[in-house]
Scaffold this motif. Structure first.
Motif, PDB file in Angstrom:
ATOM      1  N   ARG A  60      12.021  16.003 -26.891  1.00  0.00           N
ATOM      2  CA  ARG A  60      11.404  14.861 -26.215  1.00  0.00           C
ATOM      3  C   ARG A  60      12.309  14.369 -25.100  1.00  0.00           C
ATOM      4  NH1 ARG A  60       9.060  10.396 -30.194  1.00  0.00           N
ATOM      5  NH2 ARG A  60       8.831   9.409 -28.171  1.00  0.00           N
ATOM      6  N   VAL A  61      11.774  14.235 -23.898  1.00  0.00           N
ATOM      7  CA  VAL A  61      12.583  13.798 -22.760  1.00  0.00           C
ATOM      8  C   VAL A  61      12.713  12.285 -22.696  1.00  0.00           C
ATOM      9  CG1 VAL A  61      12.117  15.861 -21.401  1.00  0.00           C
ATOM     10  CG2 VAL A  61      10.594  13.893 -21.195  1.00  0.00           C
ATOM     11  N   ASP A  62      11.809  11.538 -23.299  1.00  0.00           N
ATOM     12  CA  ASP A  62      11.891  10.086 -23.223  1.00  0.00           C
ATOM     13  C   ASP A  62      12.974   9.511 -24.133  1.00  0.00           C
ATOM     14  OD1 ASP A  62      10.429  10.779 -25.497  1.00  0.00           O
ATOM     15  OD2 ASP A  62       9.346   8.864 -25.494  1.00  0.00           O
ATOM     16  N   LYS A  63      13.656  10.351 -24.906  1.00  0.00           N
ATOM     17  CA  LYS A  63      14.718   9.897 -25.798  1.00  0.00           C
ATOM     18  C   LYS A  63      16.104  10.283 -25.286  1.00  0.00           C
ATOM     19  CE  LYS A  63      12.296   8.212 -29.241  1.00  0.00           C
ATOM     20  NZ  LYS A  63      12.485   6.938 -29.851  1.00  0.00           N
ATOM     21  N   LYS A  64      16.194  10.828 -24.100  1.00  0.00           N
ATOM     22  CA  LYS A  64      17.492  11.256 -23.576  1.00  0.00           C
ATOM     23  C   LYS A  64      18.322  10.045 -23.160  1.00  0.00           C
ATOM     24  CE  LYS A  64      16.304  15.866 -22.511  1.00  0.00           C
ATOM     25  NZ  LYS A  64      16.931  16.708 -23.437  1.00  0.00           N
ATOM     26  N   ASP A  65      19.593  10.057 -23.539  1.00  0.00           N
ATOM     27  CA  ASP A  65      20.476   8.911 -23.289  1.00  0.00           C
ATOM     28  C   ASP A  65      20.671   8.620 -21.817  1.00  0.00           C
ATOM     29  OD1 ASP A  65      20.844   8.347 -25.929  1.00  0.00           O
ATOM     30  OD2 ASP A  65      22.723   9.445 -26.124  1.00  0.00           O
ATOM     31  N   TYR A  74      18.657   8.491 -19.466  1.00  0.00           N
ATOM     32  CA  TYR A  74      17.583   7.639 -18.943  1.00  0.00           C
ATOM     33  C   TYR A  74      17.814   6.169 -19.283  1.00  0.00           C
ATOM     34  CZ  TYR A  74      14.937  11.957 -18.195  1.00  0.00           C
ATOM     35  OH  TYR A  74      14.529  13.184 -17.788  1.00  0.00           O
ATOM     36  N   PHE A  75      18.682   5.902 -20.231  1.00  0.00           N
ATOM     37  CA  PHE A  75      18.933   4.528 -20.653  1.00  0.00           C
ATOM     38  C   PHE A  75      20.356   4.067 -20.324  1.00  0.00           C
ATOM     39  CE2 PHE A  75      15.648   6.293 -23.404  1.00  0.00           C
ATOM     40  CZ  PHE A  75      14.636   5.351 -23.204  1.00  0.00           C
ATOM     41  N   GLU A  95      11.901  13.836 -35.635  1.00  0.00           N
ATOM     42  CA  GLU A  95      11.526  13.744 -34.227  1.00  0.00           C
ATOM     43  C   GLU A  95      11.662  15.106 -33.569  1.00  0.00           C
ATOM     44  OE1 GLU A  95      13.454  10.767 -31.938  1.00  0.00           O
ATOM     45  OE2 GLU A  95      12.949   9.162 -33.323  1.00  0.00           O
TER      46      GLU A  95
END
Length: 167
Positions: free
Chosen positions: A157-162, A164-165, A153
């Motif tokens: 990638r910003v959509d995999k940053k913790d 955000y979740f 990966e």
């Protein structure tokens, strides 16, 4: 039902090539064995021309990269005997730092593009190939994309940053 069994074919190969045939097994009924690159063309020629085997169709040539092993690339040949109704897989392990193996274009014309694809994706050089050049990727591409030398990966990638979740 096949006209020749996997056991008969194994006996035929070991009688002819002895210890050059190893790693014999039958995953899902498909006879699979390993040989060395110095006799691979002789083995393939025997399988094609022997009247008991008669492997007249080269289904595929590909490779598998096993990083960290001594011989890190396996060149894999799939053969089919339409007359005897049997298939076989032949594996040859080669050094990933010097991935060279003799060409099978002397036996099957269809090996031409299959070897070009394997060269393009894995960097395997088929010695004696009539026109070994890239077939799928751009000529300027300096890598062979199927070698497992790159991270799976993108670390940016910003959509995999913790955060955000909520982790």
């Amino acid at each position: 039902m096949a006209d020749i069994t996997n056991q008969e074919l194994t006996a035929l190969l070991t009688e002819r090539f002895g210890d050059k045939i190893s790693g014999v097994n039958e995953p899902y009924g498909l006879l699979t064995f390993e040989t060395t690159k110095d006799v691979v063309i002789t083995v393939l020629e025997f399988l094609k021309q022997n009247s008991l085997a008669n492997f007249n169709f080269l289904t595929d040539i590909t490779a598998v990269h096993y990083p960290g092993r001594k011989h890190g690339i396996a060149v894999v040949y799939h053969l089919h005997s339409m007359v005897k109704r049997i298939r076989v897989r032949v594996k040859v392990f080669i050094d990933e730092h010097h991935p060279e193996i003799p060409t099978a274009t002397t036996l099957w014309n269809s090996a031409n593009w299959m070897e070009r694809e394997t060269y393009d994706l894995f960097g395997v050089k088929f010695e004696g190939h009539p026109d070994l050049r890239r077939i799928l990727n751009m000529d300027e591409l300096g890598v062979h994309p199927m070698l497992k030398q790159y991270p799976l990966e993108d670390p940016n990638r910003v959509d995999k940053k913790d955060e955000y979740f909520g982790r």
